[in-house]
Each structure stands twice: as structure tokens, then as C-alpha cells.
Design a protein around this motif. Structure first.
Motif, PDB file in Angstrom:
ATOM      1  N   SER A  13      46.839  56.863  61.322  1.00  0.00           N
ATOM      2  CA  SER A  13      47.571  58.129  61.354  1.00  0.00           C
ATOM      3  C   SER A  13      46.560  59.256  61.150  1.00  0.00           C
ATOM      4  O   SER A  13      45.758  59.208  60.218  1.00  0.00           O
ATOM      5  CB  SER A  13      48.605  58.149  60.224  1.00  0.00           C
ATOM      6  OG  SER A  13      49.199  59.426  60.107  1.00  0.00           O
ATOM      7  N   GLU A  14      46.594  60.246  62.039  1.00  0.00           N
ATOM      8  CA  GLU A  14      45.758  61.437  61.872  1.00  0.00           C
ATOM      9  C   GLU A  14      46.678  62.645  61.830  1.00  0.00           C
ATOM     10  O   GLU A  14      47.453  62.882  62.749  1.00  0.00           O
ATOM     11  CB  GLU A  14      44.746  61.604  62.993  1.00  0.00           C
ATOM     12  CG  GLU A  14      43.883  62.839  62.777  1.00  0.00           C
ATOM     13  CD  GLU A  14      42.735  62.972  63.770  1.00  0.00           C
ATOM     14  OE1 GLU A  14      42.331  64.123  64.014  1.00  0.00           O
ATOM     15  OE2 GLU A  14      42.254  61.955  64.278  1.00  0.00           O
ATOM     16  N   VAL A  15      46.571  63.394  60.763  1.00  0.00           N
ATOM     17  CA  VAL A  15      47.469  64.522  60.502  1.00  0.00           C
ATOM     18  C   VAL A  15      46.678  65.812  60.468  1.00  0.00           C
ATOM     19  O   VAL A  15      45.608  65.881  59.866  1.00  0.00           O
ATOM     20  CB  VAL A  15      48.178  64.332  59.134  1.00  0.00           C
ATOM     21  CG1 VAL A  15      49.077  65.512  58.823  1.00  0.00           C
ATOM     22  CG2 VAL A  15      48.958  63.034  59.105  1.00  0.00           C
ATOM     23  N   SER A  16      47.223  66.847  61.091  1.00  0.00           N
ATOM     24  CA  SER A  16      46.664  68.192  61.026  1.00  0.00           C
ATOM     25  C   SER A  16      47.757  69.129  60.528  1.00  0.00           C
ATOM     26  O   SER A  16      48.854  69.154  61.094  1.00  0.00           O
ATOM     27  CB  SER A  16      46.188  68.634  62.412  1.00  0.00           C
ATOM     28  OG  SER A  16      45.788  69.989  62.378  1.00  0.00           O
ATOM     29  N   VAL A  17      47.465  69.857  59.456  1.00  0.00           N
ATOM     30  CA  VAL A  17      48.429  70.798  58.882  1.00  0.00           C
ATOM     31  C   VAL A  17      47.772  72.166  58.824  1.00  0.00           C
ATOM     32  O   VAL A  17      46.593  72.290  58.486  1.00  0.00           O
ATOM     33  CB  VAL A  17      48.885  70.353  57.471  1.00  0.00           C
ATOM     34  CG1 VAL A  17      49.861  71.350  56.876  1.00  0.00           C
ATOM     35  CG2 VAL A  17      49.508  68.961  57.514  1.00  0.00           C
ATOM     36  N   ARG A  18      48.563  73.198  59.152  1.00  0.00           N
ATOM     37  CA  ARG A  18      48.035  74.556  59.197  1.00  0.00           C
ATOM     38  C   ARG A  18      48.959  75.541  58.485  1.00  0.00           C
ATOM     39  O   ARG A  18      50.175  75.360  58.464  1.00  0.00           O
ATOM     40  CB  ARG A  18      47.854  74.981  60.658  1.00  0.00           C
ATOM     41  CG  ARG A  18      46.820  74.134  61.381  1.00  0.00           C
ATOM     42  CD  ARG A  18      46.905  74.179  62.880  1.00  0.00           C
ATOM     43  NE  ARG A  18      48.200  73.899  63.475  1.00  0.00           N
ATOM     44  CZ  ARG A  18      48.745  72.691  63.619  1.00  0.00           C
ATOM     45  NH1 ARG A  18      48.126  71.619  63.175  1.00  0.00           N
ATOM     46  NH2 ARG A  18      49.917  72.534  64.201  1.00  0.00           N
ATOM     47  N   THR A  19      48.333  76.588  57.959  1.00  0.00           N
ATOM     48  CA  THR A  19      49.077  77.694  57.374  1.00  0.00           C
ATOM     49  C   THR A  19      48.198  78.943  57.405  1.00  0.00           C
ATOM     50  O   THR A  19      47.003  78.869  57.663  1.00  0.00           O
ATOM     51  CB  THR A  19      49.516  77.403  55.920  1.00  0.00           C
ATOM     52  OG1 THR A  19      50.473  78.375  55.501  1.00  0.00           O
ATOM     53  CG2 THR A  19      48.341  77.422  54.948  1.00  0.00           C
ATOM     54  N   VAL A  20      48.803  80.065  57.151  1.00  0.00           N
ATOM     55  CA  VAL A  20      48.080  81.309  56.878  1.00  0.00           C
ATOM     56  C   VAL A  20      48.545  81.702  55.487  1.00  0.00           C
ATOM     57  O   VAL A  20      49.719  82.002  55.283  1.00  0.00           O
ATOM     58  CB  VAL A  20      48.414  82.410  57.916  1.00  0.00           C
ATOM     59  CG1 VAL A  20      47.713  83.704  57.552  1.00  0.00           C
ATOM     60  CG2 VAL A  20      48.029  81.954  59.311  1.00  0.00           C
ATOM     61  N   GLY A  21      47.626  81.616  54.521  1.00  0.00           N
ATOM     62  CA  GLY A  21      48.053  81.853  53.153  1.00  0.00           C
ATOM     63  C   GLY A  21      46.906  81.954  52.182  1.00  0.00           C
ATOM     64  O   GLY A  21      45.740  82.100  52.571  1.00  0.00           O
ATOM     65  N   LYS A  22      47.256  81.835  50.898  1.00  0.00           N
ATOM     66  CA  LYS A  22      46.305  82.027  49.811  1.00  0.00           C
ATOM     67  C   LYS A  22      45.792  80.735  49.209  1.00  0.00           C
ATOM     68  O   LYS A  22      44.976  80.762  48.298  1.00  0.00           O
ATOM     69  CB  LYS A  22      46.958  82.862  48.711  1.00  0.00           C
ATOM     70  CG  LYS A  22      47.271  84.272  49.152  1.00  0.00           C
ATOM     71  CD  LYS A  22      47.915  85.067  48.028  1.00  0.00           C
ATOM     72  CE  LYS A  22      48.096  86.492  48.445  1.00  0.00           C
ATOM     73  NZ  LYS A  22      47.537  87.410  47.470  1.00  0.00           N
ATOM     74  N   THR A  23      46.287  79.602  49.690  1.00  0.00           N
ATOM     75  CA  THR A  23      45.823  78.316  49.176  1.00  0.00           C
ATOM     76  C   THR A  23      45.845  77.293  50.303  1.00  0.00           C
ATOM     77  O   THR A  23      46.563  77.465  51.286  1.00  0.00           O
ATOM     78  CB  THR A  23      46.649  77.863  47.947  1.00  0.00           C
ATOM     79  OG1 THR A  23      46.019  76.738  47.331  1.00  0.00           O
ATOM     80  CG2 THR A  23      48.075  77.529  48.316  1.00  0.00           C
ATOM     81  N   GLY A  24      45.040  76.260  50.141  1.00  0.00           N
ATOM     82  CA  GLY A  24      44.832  75.293  51.212  1.00  0.00           C
ATOM     83  C   GLY A  24      45.958  74.295  51.412  1.00  0.00           C
ATOM     84  O   GLY A  24      46.898  74.216  50.628  1.00  0.00           O
ATOM     85  N   VAL A  25      45.823  73.520  52.481  1.00  0.00           N
ATOM     86  CA  VAL A  25      46.861  72.560  52.871  1.00  0.00           C
ATOM     87  C   VAL A  25      46.345  71.115  52.832  1.00  0.00           C
ATOM     88  O   VAL A  25      46.910  70.241  53.480  1.00  0.00           O
ATOM     89  CB  VAL A  25      47.434  72.900  54.273  1.00  0.00           C
ATOM     90  CG1 VAL A  25      48.320  74.118  54.213  1.00  0.00           C
ATOM     91  CG2 VAL A  25      46.334  73.069  55.304  1.00  0.00           C
ATOM     92  N   GLU A  26      45.309  70.869  52.032  1.00  0.00           N
ATOM     93  CA  GLU A  26      44.775  69.520  51.937  1.00  0.00           C
ATOM     94  C   GLU A  26      45.827  68.533  51.424  1.00  0.00           C
ATOM     95  O   GLU A  26      45.975  67.428  51.968  1.00  0.00           O
ATOM     96  CB  GLU A  26      43.556  69.460  51.010  1.00  0.00           C
ATOM     97  CG  GLU A  26      42.362  70.255  51.489  1.00  0.00           C
ATOM     98  CD  GLU A  26      42.294  71.638  50.867  1.00  0.00           C
ATOM     99  OE1 GLU A  26      43.206  72.458  51.094  1.00  0.00           O
ATOM    100  OE2 GLU A  26      41.307  71.904  50.162  1.00  0.00           O
ATOM    101  N   MET A  27      46.546  68.915  50.383  1.00  0.00           N
ATOM    102  CA  MET A  27      47.541  68.004  49.808  1.00  0.00           C
ATOM    103  C   MET A  27      48.680  67.757  50.785  1.00  0.00           C
ATOM    104  O   MET A  27      49.218  66.649  50.854  1.00  0.00           O
ATOM    105  CB  MET A  27      48.077  68.544  48.478  1.00  0.00           C
ATOM    106  CG  MET A  27      47.035  68.598  47.377  1.00  0.00           C
ATOM    107  SD  MET A  27      46.133  67.048  47.135  1.00  0.00           S
ATOM    108  CE  MET A  27      47.456  65.935  46.729  1.00  0.00           C
TER     109      MET A  27
END
Length: 158
Positions: free
Chosen positions: A98-112
Motif C-alpha cells: 500500500s502506498e499512500v499520499s496525503v496532502r493539506t495546506v496548513g500549519k502542521t504536517g500529515v505524516e500521521m
């Protein structure tokens, strides 16, 4: 190294992010589920009795990315701008990656969020196939890449 999830007295706390810059943030995670050749074949043929395994696992992972803050106590609730999951079947070594890509525009990351989505997608495969193979093994869940924020880009070295 300071541990940001603890205050000066060692008590758990959620990190304050109001002063951080808003940036585009991306995280990519990967993981694998090793299983029997029979399960691999049934997944590819679409003959698992519970339904289309990878379609359900994809939706479960995307849903998990959106609910990460409900599962991981110190995570901030984020407005995600995208969450994608791709699967690669390796017949030779008998695993699904499984390969997952998550994106946002914000003040903290999306690693979790990426790691949670990857984990849940693999757990869903396990759930849907456990009647065929209880010896499945989930492993190698890891952050591959992250970008955005004060700490900059990260690429896992091979």
C-alpha cells in the motif's frame, strides 16, 4: 532534543501551532501485507467472498486519513486536501504493498495521516482475507517522504 508533546513538568500536551506558517504539506507512506499465493490470486481475480478487497481497503484507508486525530491523541484535526492510495501486488514474494499520499495546506504536517491510512488499508486487507489465511503479516510501514513546514523535506534513504 526537546520532546514537543510534553510540557516543562513532563505532562502530555498538544503542540501549539498558531504561530506556525501555513504551507502546502505532503506525506507519503508505504507498507506491506505478506500473505499466501492463494490470497494473492483471489485478490487479483476478485473472488474473495467479502468483495473487492483493494477497493474496500482503499476507501478504508482514505477514511482513516480523515479520522487520524480521533485515533492518535496528540494529533491536530486537519482539513485534508487529498488522500490517495495505490496498491502493488507482488506475486513472486506474495505481498500487497500500500502506498499512500496525503496532502493539506496548513500549519502542521500529515505524516500521521499517511501512516494511519497505510496501516488501516493493510488491516482491511487482513480483515477481508483472514478466512483464507490467518498467517498474514503486516510489516514495513514507514514514512517515505514528507514536504512542507519548518523542518523542510524528508526523503527516506534506501
Amino acid at each position: 532534543m526537546d520532546l514537543s508533546h510534553f510540557d516543562k513538568d513532563g505532562r502530555a500536551r498538544m503542540v501549539e501551532i498558531s504561530e506556525k506558517d501555513v504551507t502546502k504539506r505532503i506525506a507519503v507512506a508505504k507498507g506491506r501485507i505478506y500473505t499466501s499465493k492463494e490470497v494473492i490470486k483471489k485478490i487479483e481475480e476478485g473472488t474473495v467472498s467479502k468483495g473487492n478487497v483493494l477497493a474496500v481497503a482503499r476507501v478504508a484507508g482514505i477514511m482513516a486519513s480523515k479520522r487520524t486525530a480521533d485515533l492518535i491523541p496528540m494529533c491536530h484535526t486537519l482539513m485534508l486536501t487529498g488522500s490517495d492510495i495505490d496498491f502493488v501486488i507482488n506475486r513472486e514474494e506474495s505481498y500487497v504493498e500500500s502506498e499512500v499520499s496525503v496532502r493539506t495546506v496548513g500549519k502542521t504536517g500529515v505524516e500521521m495521516e499517511a501512516l494511519t491510512a497505510c496501516s488501516v488499508s493493510l488491516l482491511t486487507i487482513y480483515d477481508m482475507c483472514k478466512a483464507i489465511d490467518k498467517n498474514m503479516e503486516i510489516s514495513n510501514i514507514k514514512l517515505i517522504h514528507k514536504s512542507g513546514g519548518k523542518s523542510g523535506d524528508f526523503y527516506r534513504s534506501l
